[in-house]
Design a protein around this motif. Structure first.
Motif, PDB file in Angstrom:
ATOM      1  N   GLU A 183      39.357 -36.417 -31.328  1.00  9.91           N
ATOM      2  CA  GLU A 183      38.186 -36.713 -30.510  1.00  9.91           C
ATOM      3  C   GLU A 183      36.916 -36.653 -31.340  1.00  9.91           C
ATOM      4  O   GLU A 183      36.728 -35.757 -32.152  1.00  9.91           O
ATOM      5  CB  GLU A 183      38.090 -35.728 -29.342  1.00  9.91           C
ATOM      6  CG  GLU A 183      36.992 -36.059 -28.340  1.00  9.91           C
ATOM      7  CD  GLU A 183      36.988 -35.114 -27.141  1.00  9.91           C
ATOM      8  OE1 GLU A 183      36.016 -35.172 -26.364  1.00  9.91           O
ATOM      9  OE2 GLU A 183      37.933 -34.326 -27.010  1.00  9.91           O
ATOM     10  N   GLU A 184      36.057 -37.618 -31.126  1.00  8.22           N
ATOM     11  CA  GLU A 184      34.776 -37.685 -31.819  1.00  8.22           C
ATOM     12  C   GLU A 184      33.653 -37.782 -30.802  1.00  8.22           C
ATOM     13  O   GLU A 184      33.760 -38.505 -29.816  1.00  8.22           O
ATOM     14  CB  GLU A 184      34.737 -38.913 -32.734  1.00  8.22           C
ATOM     15  CG  GLU A 184      33.401 -39.136 -33.423  1.00  8.22           C
ATOM     16  CD  GLU A 184      33.385 -40.434 -34.211  1.00  8.22           C
ATOM     17  OE1 GLU A 184      32.770 -41.408 -33.726  1.00  8.22           O
ATOM     18  OE2 GLU A 184      34.008 -40.468 -35.288  1.00  8.22           O
ATOM     19  N   ARG A 185      32.562 -37.053 -31.048  1.00  8.89           N
ATOM     20  CA  ARG A 185      31.365 -37.140 -30.221  1.00  8.89           C
ATOM     21  C   ARG A 185      30.164 -37.371 -31.125  1.00  8.89           C
ATOM     22  O   ARG A 185      30.107 -36.858 -32.249  1.00  8.89           O
ATOM     23  CB  ARG A 185      31.162 -35.864 -29.404  1.00  8.89           C
ATOM     24  CG  ARG A 185      32.234 -35.618 -28.353  1.00  8.89           C
ATOM     25  CD  ARG A 185      31.912 -34.383 -27.538  1.00  8.89           C
ATOM     26  NE  ARG A 185      32.903 -34.180 -26.486  1.00  8.89           N
ATOM     27  CZ  ARG A 185      32.849 -33.200 -25.591  1.00  8.89           C
ATOM     28  NH1 ARG A 185      31.851 -32.332 -25.625  1.00  8.89           N
ATOM     29  NH2 ARG A 185      33.789 -33.088 -24.682  1.00  8.89           N
ATOM     30  N   LYS A 200      32.282 -39.215 -25.689  1.00  7.73           N
ATOM     31  CA  LYS A 200      33.663 -39.184 -26.180  1.00  7.73           C
ATOM     32  C   LYS A 200      34.014 -40.511 -26.843  1.00  7.73           C
ATOM     33  O   LYS A 200      33.720 -41.571 -26.314  1.00  7.73           O
ATOM     34  CB  LYS A 200      34.648 -38.903 -25.039  1.00  7.73           C
ATOM     35  CG  LYS A 200      34.550 -37.508 -24.450  1.00  7.73           C
ATOM     36  CD  LYS A 200      35.624 -37.270 -23.413  1.00  7.73           C
ATOM     37  CE  LYS A 200      35.514 -35.870 -22.834  1.00  7.73           C
ATOM     38  NZ  LYS A 200      36.565 -35.592 -21.809  1.00  7.73           N
ATOM     39  N   TYR A 232      37.515 -41.691 -29.176  1.00  7.40           N
ATOM     40  CA  TYR A 232      38.755 -41.227 -29.791  1.00  7.40           C
ATOM     41  C   TYR A 232      39.011 -41.962 -31.094  1.00  7.40           C
ATOM     42  O   TYR A 232      38.884 -43.178 -31.185  1.00  7.40           O
ATOM     43  CB  TYR A 232      39.923 -41.413 -28.824  1.00  7.40           C
ATOM     44  CG  TYR A 232      39.834 -40.467 -27.652  1.00  7.40           C
ATOM     45  CD1 TYR A 232      40.309 -39.183 -27.742  1.00  7.40           C
ATOM     46  CD2 TYR A 232      39.216 -40.868 -26.484  1.00  7.40           C
ATOM     47  CE1 TYR A 232      40.193 -38.298 -26.678  1.00  7.40           C
ATOM     48  CE2 TYR A 232      39.088 -40.006 -25.387  1.00  7.40           C
ATOM     49  CZ  TYR A 232      39.590 -38.720 -25.514  1.00  7.40           C
ATOM     50  OH  TYR A 232      39.468 -37.868 -24.456  1.00  7.40           O
TER      51      TYR A 232
END
Length: 342
Positions: free
Chosen positions: A274-276, A338, A340
């Protein structure tokens, strides 16, 4: 004198932005302080309700006299390798809260190590690096990872269309001979050479070559967030400007006396797949420090600080509420909650 605010280094480039923003938000009864009487006196026509007090970091008695009765001391006079310790010691003697703007890593580390226990015992709040460098990335990262108990990696990307450094910035660069630290495998480590890469900051900055350049946000973020590694990258063009002795100082171009320089600061957090992302865009890296500092003052005086001691912006205040309080003309915040990654 209950809520008296002292701005030390009030006649400096960023100090004047801070004083002007305090006035704009209705603060009077300011104490404008520094070493140069002539420069302090020149401020009075612009801020007539203020009082000036000459003080020198090499004269503790003069500092104590200038800070007597102050609720908050804002240290806008770098290099913080020289000014932070004597002013904090005086703040602790006077019972005043303390804020500074350090982009240097070493003074932030020293403040945490030397003053945390005493500040907590005396119920004093000390906030180093409450500025574009250090504080802004810290509070953005805090907001971005608020729901994560642990974060694998936080990367900070700083893009400037140009960097016209102040005399204070250049003086700090000459003074700061300490090795730069990054945060890897849950501990601070000396920076190792790494290749540059491309990063797309979107408009108005666009795609830029960026290089690893750890600043004080490495210290502020790693001091309170549960993260494995933290990296800071700066656009190569702005570093070239900084290293060029012929690059001019910033010149005012609008009613707020801001220069035309544009910035984009983007924080990317990774946890598993997960990347934010969250970004802050605006005009003039020096001027934008003023609303950050004054919002810090607002929250201290209104009792919104989480606790006393040495705290970073993200640690001291509710990050989302702090960011929402900023005006879009100063800082525009954009979040991608969010995304991905493979």
């Amino acid at each position: 004198m209950e809520n008296t605010i002292v701005v030390y280094g009030a006649y400096g480039h960023t100090g004047k932005f801070i004083v002007a923003e305090l006035y704009r938000q209705g603060y009077g009864n300011l104490i404008l302080s520094g070493r140069d009487l002539e420069k302090l006196t020149a401020l009075l026509p612009f801020f007539p309700d203020s009082e000036i007090k000459v003080a020198d970091i090499n004269n503790p008695k003069s500092l104590d006299e200038a800070f007597k009765g102050a609720k908050i001391i804002i240290n806008a006079a770098g290099p913080y390798l020289d000014t932070a310790t004597p002013i904090i010691k005086s703040a602790l003697r006077s019972g005043s809260h303390y804020i500074d703007l350090s982009a240097e890593q070493k003074p932030v580390l020293d403040i945490i190590d030397e003053f945390s226990e005493e500040a907590k015992n005396k119920e004093i709040l000390i906030i180093p690096a409450a500025a574009f460098y250090g504080g802004l990335a810290d509070i953005l990262a805090t907001q971005l990872t608020k729901e994560w108990g642990h974060t694998d990696e936080i990367n900070v990307y700083i893009g400037l269309d140009s960097w016209h450094p102040t005399k204070g910035t250049r003086l700090t660069g000459y003074r700061n001979h300490y090795k730069r630290l990054t945060f890897k495998d849950n501990r601070l480590k000396e920076l190792e050479p790494t290749p540059s890469k491309e990063w797309n900051f979107k408009e108005p900055i666009g795609c830029k070559e960026v290089v690893s350049l750890p600043l004080s946000e490495i210290i502020t973020i790693s001091n309170h967030l549960n993260v494995n590694s933290v990296n800071t990258y700066l656009s190569q063009n702005s570093l070239d400007d900084l290293r060029n002795n012929s690059t001019p100082e910033p010149k005012p171009t609008d009613e707020k006396n801001r220069s035309s320089q544009q910035f984009s600061l983007e924080v990317v957090a990774l946890k598993g797949n997960e990347e934010r992302r969250i970004s802050a865009q605006g005009q003039d890296i020096y001027a934008v420090t003023a609303p950050l500092v004054v919002e810090t003052v607002n929250r201290i005086l209104s009792g919104k600080a989480a606790s006393n001691g040495v705290k970073t912006l993200g640690e001291a205040f509710a990050a989302g509420d702090f960011l929402n309080s900023l005006q879009e003309d100063d800082i525009k915040i954009t979040t991608v909650e969010k995304s991905y990654v493979k």
